[in-house]
Enzyme design. Structure first.
Site, PDB file in Angstrom:
ATOM      1  CE  LYS A 160     -89.495  43.805  90.791  1.00 57.70           C
ATOM      2  NZ  LYS A 160     -90.153  44.849  89.949  1.00 57.70           N
ATOM      3  CE  LYS A 167     -86.485  45.338  89.381  1.00 58.58           C
ATOM      4  NZ  LYS A 167     -87.390  45.931  88.546  1.00 58.58           N
ATOM      5  CG  ASP A 212     -89.811  43.574  86.193  1.00 59.82           C
ATOM      6  OD1 ASP A 212     -89.208  43.700  84.863  1.00 59.82           O
ATOM      7  OD2 ASP A 212     -89.537  44.263  87.072  1.00 59.82           O
TER       8      ASP A 212
HETATM    9  O1  LIG Z   1     -91.745  46.342  91.058  1.00 60.66           O
HETATM   10  C1  LIG Z   1     -91.491  46.838  92.228  1.00 60.66           C
HETATM   11  C2  LIG Z   1     -91.068  48.118  92.395  1.00 60.66           C
HETATM   12  O2  LIG Z   1     -89.638  48.213  91.857  1.00 60.66           O
HETATM   13  C3  LIG Z   1     -90.974  48.193  93.776  1.00 60.66           C
HETATM   14  O3  LIG Z   1     -90.684  49.670  94.093  1.00 60.66           O
HETATM   15  P1  LIG Z   1     -91.052  50.238  95.625  1.00 60.66           P
HETATM   16  O4  LIG Z   1     -90.452  48.989  96.639  1.00 60.66           O
HETATM   17  O5  LIG Z   1     -90.260  51.454  95.978  1.00 60.66           O
HETATM   18  O6  LIG Z   1     -92.630  50.355  95.716  1.00 60.66           O
END
Ligand SMILES: O=C[C@H](O)COP(=O)(O)O
Length: 240
Positions: A162, A191, A100
């Site tokens: 994403k 995503k 990512d």
């Molecule tokens: O990469 C990012 C995460 O998937 C974000 O998770 P979160 O929105 O729960 O902090």
């Protein structure tokens, strides 16, 4: 394509989630426990913010079908392309199976499309065939910039756009639909992350709006709330 919950089991629903652990003070014990949670909930991946944790995650996920998800250039994305490419290569060498990466948002703001294209190209090549995602941080972008970011990801052959790192606001529903429409008919999927506000269970609304994967630190709690979501009609139906 929006998710059809009517054909899914609760276990299938787990595969719509990447379980993320992104805290700055993350410990090895937390990483190991997070991996165990991700396995228990049948998530698609366990995602962590830097390549450092790759060997630990690899060890914990051994023998499962969960992906090992390393963050690249997390969360600002302002490293040089060469540094991000090296980080990607290093993560893959150690066992990461999905990456990512964070787009340089300032470059998008200044319309430095050639720099973005070059960076995306370096990234895909450094990934060497593992799944690639590009975080565009759409809460900082105009609709036009979101559209261009999606087009550049498609052009570079990146597997997922994403929406967010989770360090800032998540996408609006309108931005989610916009990204979905931009990616329609392409091989690049969507995503969505940053689903915490106003309520983590919003994840289901994003899935129904066209996200194919949700990344969140709250994956277990959101999956556990599926029964309640169905009861109040937010998720139509699912198979047991
Ligand atoms: O990469 C990012 C995460 O998937 C974000 O998770 P979160 O929105 O729960 O902090």
């Amino acid at each position: 394509m929006s998710v059809d919950f009517t054909k899914m089991t609760k276990k299938d629903v787990g595969k719509l989630f990447d379980y993320a652990s992104l805290a700055k003070d993350l410990t090895e014990e937390q990483v190991r426990n997070g991996c165990k949670e991700a396995i228990k909930y049948n998530c698609k991946a366990f995602c962590y913010s830097s390549s450092y944790w790759t060997p630990v995650v690899k060890e914990e996920l051994e023998g499962t079908d969960l992906l090992i998800g390393a963050g690249i250039g997390f969360p600002l994305g302002q490293q040089t392309s060469a540094v991000k490419a090296f980080e990607a290569e290093e993560a893959v060498k150690m066992g990461a199976t999905v990456l990512d990466n964070c787009m340089n948002v300032g470059n998008m703001k200044e319309k430095k499309y050639d720099a973005i294209k070059a960076e995306f190209k370096d990234y895909v090549s450094a990934a060497g065939g593992v799944l690639t995602k590009m975080i565009i941080e759409c809460c900082m972008l105009t609709d036009e910039e979101i559209k261009i970011a999606c087009e550049l990801c498609v052009e570079a052959g990146i597997d997922y756009v994403k929406s967010s790192t989770g360090h800032y606001a998540g996408p609006t529903m309108e931005q989610t639909v916009l990204m979905r429409d931009c990616l329609k008919g392409t091989k690049t999927k969507l995503k969505v992350s940053g689903v915490k506000a106003p309520k983590p269970q919003n994840a289901y609304a994003y899935l129904m709006a066209g996200a194919e994967l949700i990344g969140t630190q709250d994956a277990p709690m959101i999956i556990d709330s599926l029964d309640l979501m169905r009861e109040v009609g937010i998720v139509p139906k699912y198979q047991g």
